[in-house]
Design an enzyme around this catalytic site. Structure first.
Site, mmCIF file in Angstrom:
data_model
loop_
_atom_site.group_PDB
_atom_site.id
_atom_site.type_symbol
_atom_site.label_atom_id
_atom_site.label_comp_id
_atom_site.label_asym_id
_atom_site.label_seq_id
_atom_site.Cartn_x
_atom_site.Cartn_y
_atom_site.Cartn_z
ATOM 1 C CG PHE A 16 10.020 -2.329 0.195
ATOM 2 C CD1 PHE A 16 10.371 -1.632 -0.953
ATOM 3 C CD2 PHE A 16 11.018 -2.724 1.067
ATOM 4 C CE1 PHE A 16 11.696 -1.335 -1.228
ATOM 5 C CE2 PHE A 16 12.346 -2.433 0.804
ATOM 6 C CZ PHE A 16 12.686 -1.742 -0.338
ATOM 7 C CG ASP A 36 -0.686 -8.359 -0.614
ATOM 8 O OD1 ASP A 36 -1.399 -7.433 -0.163
ATOM 9 O OD2 ASP A 36 0.521 -8.469 -0.368
ATOM 10 C CG LEU A 38 -3.867 -5.788 -3.455
ATOM 11 C CD1 LEU A 38 -4.708 -5.466 -4.691
ATOM 12 C CD2 LEU A 38 -2.397 -5.886 -3.813
ATOM 13 C CG ASP A 55 -7.555 -10.646 5.355
ATOM 14 O OD1 ASP A 55 -6.703 -11.169 6.114
ATOM 15 O OD2 ASP A 55 -8.074 -9.541 5.588
ATOM 16 C CG PHE A 74 3.236 -15.250 7.241
ATOM 17 C CD1 PHE A 74 1.888 -15.336 6.926
ATOM 18 C CD2 PHE A 74 3.648 -14.317 8.168
ATOM 19 C CE1 PHE A 74 0.971 -14.487 7.537
ATOM 20 C CE2 PHE A 74 2.744 -13.473 8.785
ATOM 21 C CZ PHE A 74 1.396 -13.558 8.468
ATOM 22 C CB SER A 118 10.468 -7.419 11.675
ATOM 23 O OG SER A 118 10.945 -6.121 11.929
ATOM 24 C CE1 TYR A 142 5.399 -5.121 11.390
ATOM 25 C CE2 TYR A 142 7.671 -5.015 12.167
ATOM 26 C CZ TYR A 142 6.753 -5.238 11.150
ATOM 27 O OH TYR A 142 7.193 -5.568 9.902
#
Length: 144
Positions: A16, A36, A38, A55, A74, A118, A142
């Site tokens: 996204f 990617d 995927l 990968d 990244f 994030s 995460y």
């Protein structure tokens, strides 16, 4: 550093945020490619952006994708929900792959390497809005 007319690699560019980043980079005049696996995205989400299926944890994939690149972003991460049930897989991608990619970028002489993080690294909001100097208090692998 201007990215106009530069080769830019987005690691994890079919997800996204990666797709959005690829689109904005192209609008700025960059020549964008992506690497990617995927796992989260799909190649059709990237019209006009060349995709290398690979990968980010594997140095040979990253080294090949970085050849001739001036900048790399990244974004090859696994999601927060997975970190709650499978923290090892998330750490392997979000931490180990980030290190593989940073080392490969240094070997390749990439001029600009951007690690995209994030808000999960900050944990629950103590201040609103959350600024760069917000006290970090991650609550998941995460975010850590």
């Amino acid at each position: 550093m201007t990215l106009s007319n530069k080769r830019v690699l987005v690691l994890g560019g079919s997800g996204f945020l990666g797709t959005y980043t690829c689109a904005r980079l192209r609008e700025s005049g960059a020549h964008v490619t992506t690497l990617d696996s995927l796992v989260h995205g799909a190649a059709p989400m990237l019209p006009g952006v060349p995709l290398t299926h690979g990968d980010a944890r594997w140095p040979e994939h990253v080294d090949a994708a970085l050849a001739g690149v001036g900048a790399a972003f990244f974004m090859a991460t696994r999601n927060v929900r997975l970190s709650l049930r499978d923290p090892w897989t998330v750490a392997e991608t979000n931490v180990a792959a980030a290190l593989v990619c940073a080392q490969a970028a240094a070997r390749a002489g990439v001029q600009r390497y951007v690690y995209v993080s994030s808000s999960e690294a900050l944990g629950d909001a103590v201040l609103d809005p959350m600024a760069e100097d917000h006290p970090p208090a991650p609550t998941t692998v995460y975010g850590a």
